[in-house]
Design an enzyme around this catalytic site. Structure first.
Site, PDB file in Angstrom:
ATOM      1  N   CYS A   1       4.577 -43.110 -31.107  1.00 54.34           N
ATOM      2  CA  CYS A   1       3.854 -41.822 -31.088  1.00 54.34           C
ATOM      3  C   CYS A   1       4.424 -40.877 -30.041  1.00 54.34           C
ATOM      4  O   CYS A   1       4.740 -39.726 -30.323  1.00 54.34           O
ATOM      5  CB  CYS A   1       2.372 -42.089 -30.831  1.00 54.34           C
ATOM      6  SG  CYS A   1       1.417 -40.587 -30.604  1.00 54.34           S
TER       7      CYS A   1
ATOM      8  N   CYS B   1       4.498 -38.791 -33.372  1.00 52.97           N
ATOM      9  CA  CYS B   1       3.531 -37.676 -33.338  1.00 52.97           C
ATOM     10  C   CYS B   1       3.901 -36.560 -32.365  1.00 52.97           C
ATOM     11  O   CYS B   1       3.890 -35.387 -32.737  1.00 52.97           O
ATOM     12  CB  CYS B   1       2.154 -38.191 -32.935  1.00 52.97           C
ATOM     13  SG  CYS B   1       1.768 -39.846 -33.489  1.00 52.97           S
TER      14      CYS B   1
ATOM     15  N   LYS C   1       7.364 -34.752 -32.957  1.00 47.49           N
ATOM     16  CA  LYS C   1       7.241 -34.114 -34.279  1.00 47.49           C
ATOM     17  C   LYS C   1       6.402 -32.842 -34.191  1.00 47.49           C
ATOM     18  O   LYS C   1       6.746 -31.797 -34.739  1.00 47.49           O
ATOM     19  CB  LYS C   1       6.638 -35.135 -35.258  1.00 47.49           C
ATOM     20  CG  LYS C   1       6.409 -34.683 -36.666  1.00 47.49           C
ATOM     21  CD  LYS C   1       5.092 -33.999 -36.908  1.00 47.49           C
ATOM     22  CE  LYS C   1       3.870 -34.719 -36.441  1.00 47.49           C
ATOM     23  NZ  LYS C   1       3.549 -35.918 -37.200  1.00 47.49           N
TER      24      LYS C   1
ATOM     25  N   TYR D   1       4.414 -39.043 -45.371  1.00 51.63           N
ATOM     26  CA  TYR D   1       4.161 -38.143 -44.236  1.00 51.63           C
ATOM     27  C   TYR D   1       5.464 -37.600 -43.632  1.00 51.63           C
ATOM     28  O   TYR D   1       5.636 -36.401 -43.422  1.00 51.63           O
ATOM     29  CB  TYR D   1       3.471 -38.919 -43.113  1.00 51.63           C
ATOM     30  CG  TYR D   1       2.002 -39.162 -43.242  1.00 51.63           C
ATOM     31  CD1 TYR D   1       1.505 -40.193 -44.028  1.00 51.63           C
ATOM     32  CD2 TYR D   1       1.095 -38.401 -42.523  1.00 51.63           C
ATOM     33  CE1 TYR D   1       0.142 -40.461 -44.080  1.00 51.63           C
ATOM     34  CE2 TYR D   1      -0.273 -38.663 -42.575  1.00 51.63           C
ATOM     35  CZ  TYR D   1      -0.733 -39.701 -43.359  1.00 51.63           C
ATOM     36  OH  TYR D   1      -2.070 -39.960 -43.413  1.00 51.63           O
TER      37      TYR D   1
ATOM     38  N   GLU E   1       6.950 -33.710 -43.635  1.00 50.13           N
ATOM     39  CA  GLU E   1       6.927 -33.047 -42.324  1.00 50.13           C
ATOM     40  C   GLU E   1       8.339 -32.596 -41.931  1.00 50.13           C
ATOM     41  O   GLU E   1       8.548 -31.453 -41.520  1.00 50.13           O
ATOM     42  CB  GLU E   1       6.348 -33.991 -41.268  1.00 50.13           C
ATOM     43  CG  GLU E   1       4.845 -34.214 -41.462  1.00 50.13           C
ATOM     44  CD  GLU E   1       4.207 -35.133 -40.429  1.00 50.13           C
ATOM     45  OE1 GLU E   1       4.942 -35.837 -39.712  1.00 50.13           O
ATOM     46  OE2 GLU E   1       2.957 -35.142 -40.345  1.00 50.13           O
TER      47      GLU E   1
ATOM     48  N   HIS F   1     -17.599 -16.051 -38.674  1.00 51.62           N
ATOM     49  CA  HIS F   1     -16.866 -15.010 -39.373  1.00 51.62           C
ATOM     50  C   HIS F   1     -16.059 -14.175 -38.387  1.00 51.62           C
ATOM     51  O   HIS F   1     -16.554 -13.896 -37.284  1.00 51.62           O
ATOM     52  CB  HIS F   1     -17.875 -14.111 -40.113  1.00 51.62           C
ATOM     53  CG  HIS F   1     -17.222 -13.131 -41.017  1.00 51.62           C
ATOM     54  ND1 HIS F   1     -16.562 -13.510 -42.167  1.00 51.62           N
ATOM     55  CD2 HIS F   1     -17.106 -11.788 -40.918  1.00 51.62           C
ATOM     56  CE1 HIS F   1     -16.092 -12.420 -42.747  1.00 51.62           C
ATOM     57  NE2 HIS F   1     -16.405 -11.368 -42.018  1.00 51.62           N
TER      58      HIS F   1
ATOM     59  N   GLU G   1     -14.832 -20.922 -42.538  1.00 50.79           N
ATOM     60  CA  GLU G   1     -16.195 -20.635 -43.022  1.00 50.79           C
ATOM     61  C   GLU G   1     -16.322 -20.923 -44.519  1.00 50.79           C
ATOM     62  O   GLU G   1     -17.426 -21.111 -45.032  1.00 50.79           O
ATOM     63  CB  GLU G   1     -16.632 -19.203 -42.697  1.00 50.79           C
ATOM     64  CG  GLU G   1     -15.902 -18.119 -43.443  1.00 50.79           C
ATOM     65  CD  GLU G   1     -16.329 -16.702 -43.013  1.00 50.79           C
ATOM     66  OE1 GLU G   1     -17.537 -16.457 -42.959  1.00 50.79           O
ATOM     67  OE2 GLU G   1     -15.439 -15.878 -42.747  1.00 50.79           O
TER      68      GLU G   1
HETATM   69  P1  NDP Z   1       5.139 -43.610 -46.040  1.00 51.36           P
HETATM   70  O1  NDP Z   1       4.784 -45.021 -46.326  1.00 51.36           O
HETATM   71  O2  NDP Z   1       4.071 -42.613 -45.818  1.00 51.36           O
HETATM   72  O3  NDP Z   1       6.067 -43.053 -47.191  1.00 51.36           O
HETATM   73  C1  NDP Z   1       7.216 -43.729 -47.591  1.00 51.36           C
HETATM   74  C2  NDP Z   1       7.835 -42.957 -48.731  1.00 51.36           C
HETATM   75  O4  NDP Z   1       9.102 -43.543 -49.062  1.00 51.36           O
HETATM   76  C3  NDP Z   1       6.988 -42.980 -49.993  1.00 51.36           C
HETATM   77  O5  NDP Z   1       7.041 -41.708 -50.582  1.00 51.36           O
HETATM   78  C4  NDP Z   1       7.681 -44.023 -50.845  1.00 51.36           C
HETATM   79  O6  NDP Z   1       7.561 -43.768 -52.210  1.00 51.36           O
HETATM   80  C5  NDP Z   1       9.128 -43.828 -50.443  1.00 51.36           C
HETATM   81  N1  NDP Z   1       9.929 -45.030 -50.643  1.00 51.36           N
HETATM   82  C6  NDP Z   1       9.631 -46.302 -50.284  1.00 51.36           C
HETATM   83  N2  NDP Z   1      10.619 -47.131 -50.639  1.00 51.36           N
HETATM   84  C7  NDP Z   1      11.572 -46.386 -51.223  1.00 51.36           C
HETATM   85  C8  NDP Z   1      12.824 -46.684 -51.816  1.00 51.36           C
HETATM   86  N3  NDP Z   1      13.293 -47.925 -51.862  1.00 51.36           N
HETATM   87  N4  NDP Z   1      13.522 -45.663 -52.360  1.00 51.36           N
HETATM   88  C9  NDP Z   1      13.040 -44.401 -52.329  1.00 51.36           C
HETATM   89  N5  NDP Z   1      11.872 -44.059 -51.790  1.00 51.36           N
HETATM   90  C10 NDP Z   1      11.138 -45.042 -51.232  1.00 51.36           C
HETATM   91  O7  NDP Z   1       6.135 -43.725 -44.805  1.00 51.36           O
HETATM   92  P2  NDP Z   1       6.740 -42.683 -43.794  1.00 51.36           P
HETATM   93  O8  NDP Z   1       8.069 -43.267 -43.456  1.00 51.36           O
HETATM   94  O9  NDP Z   1       6.687 -41.284 -44.298  1.00 51.36           O
HETATM   95  O10 NDP Z   1       5.749 -42.792 -42.559  1.00 51.36           O
HETATM   96  C11 NDP Z   1       5.322 -44.056 -42.065  1.00 51.36           C
HETATM   97  C12 NDP Z   1       3.880 -44.012 -41.650  1.00 51.36           C
HETATM   98  O11 NDP Z   1       3.764 -43.369 -40.394  1.00 51.36           O
HETATM   99  C13 NDP Z   1       2.970 -43.216 -42.588  1.00 51.36           C
HETATM  100  O12 NDP Z   1       2.477 -43.963 -43.644  1.00 51.36           O
HETATM  101  C14 NDP Z   1       1.855 -42.771 -41.661  1.00 51.36           C
HETATM  102  O13 NDP Z   1       0.847 -43.722 -41.677  1.00 51.36           O
HETATM  103  C15 NDP Z   1       2.535 -42.683 -40.318  1.00 51.36           C
HETATM  104  N6  NDP Z   1       2.761 -41.271 -39.990  1.00 51.36           N
HETATM  105  C16 NDP Z   1       1.684 -40.473 -39.744  1.00 51.36           C
HETATM  106  C17 NDP Z   1       1.856 -39.142 -39.467  1.00 51.36           C
HETATM  107  C18 NDP Z   1       0.671 -38.275 -39.231  1.00 51.36           C
HETATM  108  O14 NDP Z   1      -0.407 -38.789 -38.955  1.00 51.36           O
HETATM  109  N7  NDP Z   1       0.808 -36.968 -39.355  1.00 51.36           N
HETATM  110  C19 NDP Z   1       3.173 -38.535 -39.398  1.00 51.36           C
HETATM  111  C20 NDP Z   1       4.232 -39.438 -39.701  1.00 51.36           C
HETATM  112  C21 NDP Z   1       4.029 -40.758 -39.983  1.00 51.36           C
HETATM  113  P3  NDP Z   1       6.282 -44.233 -53.093  1.00 51.36           P
HETATM  114  O15 NDP Z   1       5.162 -43.319 -52.699  1.00 51.36           O
HETATM  115  O16 NDP Z   1       6.742 -44.011 -54.486  1.00 51.36           O
HETATM  116  O17 NDP Z   1       6.035 -45.661 -52.734  1.00 51.36           O
END
Ligand code: NDP
Length: 453
Positions: free
Chosen positions: A43, A48, A51, A178, A182, A437, A442
């Site tokens: 984080c 976090c 980012k 996410y 982002e 307002h 709102e």
């Molecule tokens: P996520 O698990 O959110 O997303 C992973 C993405 O990668 C999905 O879209 C998935 O597709 C895709 N994917 C997985 N495997 C493959 C593959 N072999 N080929 C192509 N695409 C693939 O992970 P992130 O890395 O984005 O983030 C990790 C975690 O960190 C998040 O889940 C979140 O909990 C946390 N985070 C939170 C944030 C916040 O609170 N603002 C900010 C950043 C991270 P599919 O959906 O089809 O499985």
């Protein structure tokens, strides 16, 4: 004479580990914590915090453009300097690392810089020292994972993307979660030609469908190039960048590729294999309500246990764990329902509770209230950015089951709404709340007619 050197030995000084160590020490427990990398974990160092700083930087782009309609003329076209942002960010993170160190010191927690290895149910080895502890807490978090394809060594992971030597004028991110949305937004805002490649039909799987569609349209309007139903086949290195071949036959030339394809538990070398410890199907550590693994003296919490991978969840788990193991006041298991979250794509998403699809699957009848509008600011800015707000209500009890927003500062707005949803308030309670307002927020208390049932 105590049998153990410590009451609690924490492995990993990220959000969850540090909170657990400090809170346990405050109860009088003797606590040590081992960390082989940076204090504050993902984080603070590669998640976090940096980012959000980069997201602020990216928003200035629009602010400069929006200001003209309000009478501002800039002396010259704004220029962005990556090195200034990156280096200021590095300094801020160093400051935070120092704060974490002092927090541990002031709490009387012994900090050991080294990779700890569990060598027995109550024993840990670190920097050649063997330490006995009544309880061992594994709070080592996760690590970015990159899929296998030819040239994947040219893809950055989310730990590496923050400190690039040169600014990528052409940026591509693989994934639809996410981190992908982002970073596609951030680099687009900072001035890159930005591409997002997602294997499915629509990104942000699991979020409310209308929110996903609205976000897709808004991100596309801002100039992010969205490529759905395709993925990376291979990457080749060129003299002046990278050539990315997609499975749909398209080829893109970019300066940097980020694989944002999820994270895996960071368990290598921890020594857990010797216990035949129980794992969840995705390889994370299986724990009970007390955060005990299948070896009861070994506890675990945060991302390594596979719950929602969110800092506030790890913090809440840490405080629960301490109350359960180090205090006389019993704690109820942590309630994982209605945890609000924000995605810092541009515009931001804020969400709490059920999506429309989840609510329809779980309840006999629901009412859906939506507001899709042009924020007041953009009447003069000329921007075509729109805002979506959405409430999902159980028709029988009138309880608000979910609240969703896509728009400026959505996380800030939804944080307040989350209290109401968590408290189980009804749509009538929302209606009885007098609005503030003029704000966008709102709308959440003025939506009177359902958009559909
Ligand atoms: P996520 O698990 O959110 O997303 C992973 C993405 O990668 C999905 O879209 C998935 O597709 C895709 N994917 C997985 N495997 C493959 C593959 N072999 N080929 C192509 N695409 C693939 O992970 P992130 O890395 O984005 O983030 C990790 C975690 O960190 C998040 O889940 C979140 O909990 C946390 N985070 C939170 C944030 C916040 O609170 N603002 C900010 C950043 C991270 P599919 O959906 O089809 O499985």
């Amino acid at each position: 004479m105590a049998e153990y050197d410590y009451d609690l030995f924490v492995i990993g000084a990220g959000s969850g580990g540090v909170r657990a160590a400090r809170t346990a020490a405050a109860t009088g427990a003797r606590v040590a914590i081992a960390e082989d990398r940076y204090l504050g974990g993902t984080c603070v160092n590669v998640g976090c915090v940096p980012k959000k700083l980069y997201s602020y930087a990216a928003h200035f782009h629009e602010a400069f453009e929006d200001s003209a309609g309000f009478g501002w003329t800039l002396p010259e076209a704004p220029r962005f300097d990556w090195a200034t942002l990156r280096d200021n960010k590095i300094e801020e993170i160093k400051r935070l690392n120092g704060i974490y160190g002092r927090l541990l010191e002031n709490a009387n927690v012994r900090l050991i810089n080294g990779r700890a290895r569990i060598v027995g149910e109550h024993s840990v080895e670190v920097n050649g020292e063997t330490i006995q502890a009544e309880k061992i807490l594994v709070a080592v978090g996760g690590w970015p994972w990159v899929p296998d394809f030819p040239g994947n060594e040219y893809a950055l992971n989310s730990n590496q993307v923050f400190d690039l030597d040169t600014f990528p004028k052409r940026f591509l991110v693989l994934g639809g979660g996410y981190i992908a949305v982002e970073f596609a937004s951030i680099f687009n805002g900072l001035g890159s030609e930005s591409h997002l490649i997602y294997r499915g039909e629509l990104f942000l799987r699991g979020f409310d469908h209308e929110v996903r569609e609205f976000t897709r349209d808004e991100m596309a309007k801002k100039g992010v190039n969205l490529h759905f139903e395709t993925t990376i086949e291979s990457i080749e290195k060129l003299d002046d960048g990278l050539k990315v071949m997609l499975t749909n036959g398209e080829t893109l030339e970019v300066d940097a590729v980020l694989a944002a394809t999820g994270r895996r538990p960071h368990l290598e070398g921890l020594g857990l294999d010797q216990f035949d410890i129980a794992l969840n199907p995705n390889g994370t550590l299986k724990v009970n309500d007390l955060y005990e693994t299948s070896v009861p003296s070994i506890l675990a919490l945060g991302d390594v246990t596979g719950g929602p991978e969110l800092t506030p969840v790890a913090l809440a788990e840490a405080m629960h764990m301490v109350q359960q193991h180090f205090s006389d006041i019993p704690a109820r298991p942590l309630n994982y329902q209605n945890i609000a979250t924000a995605v810092f794509c541009h515009p931001n998403i804020g969400t709490v509770g059920l999506s429309e699809e989840e609510a329809r699957a779980q309840y006999d009848a629901v009412r859906i209230y939506t507001a899709d509008f042009r924020p007041m600011k953009h009447t003069l800015s000329g921007s075509d950015e729109r805002c979506l707000m959405k409430l999902i209500v159980d028709d029988v009890s009138d309880r608000v089951l979910g609240a969703h927003m896509v728009g400026e500062e959505a996380g800030e707005v939804i944080q307040g709404i989350a209290i109401a949803v968590r408290a189980g308030l009804t749509k009538a309670d929302f209606d009885a709340t007098v609005g503030i307002h003029p704000t966008g927020a709102e709308e959440f208390v003025t939506m009177r007619t359902p958009s559909r049932t």
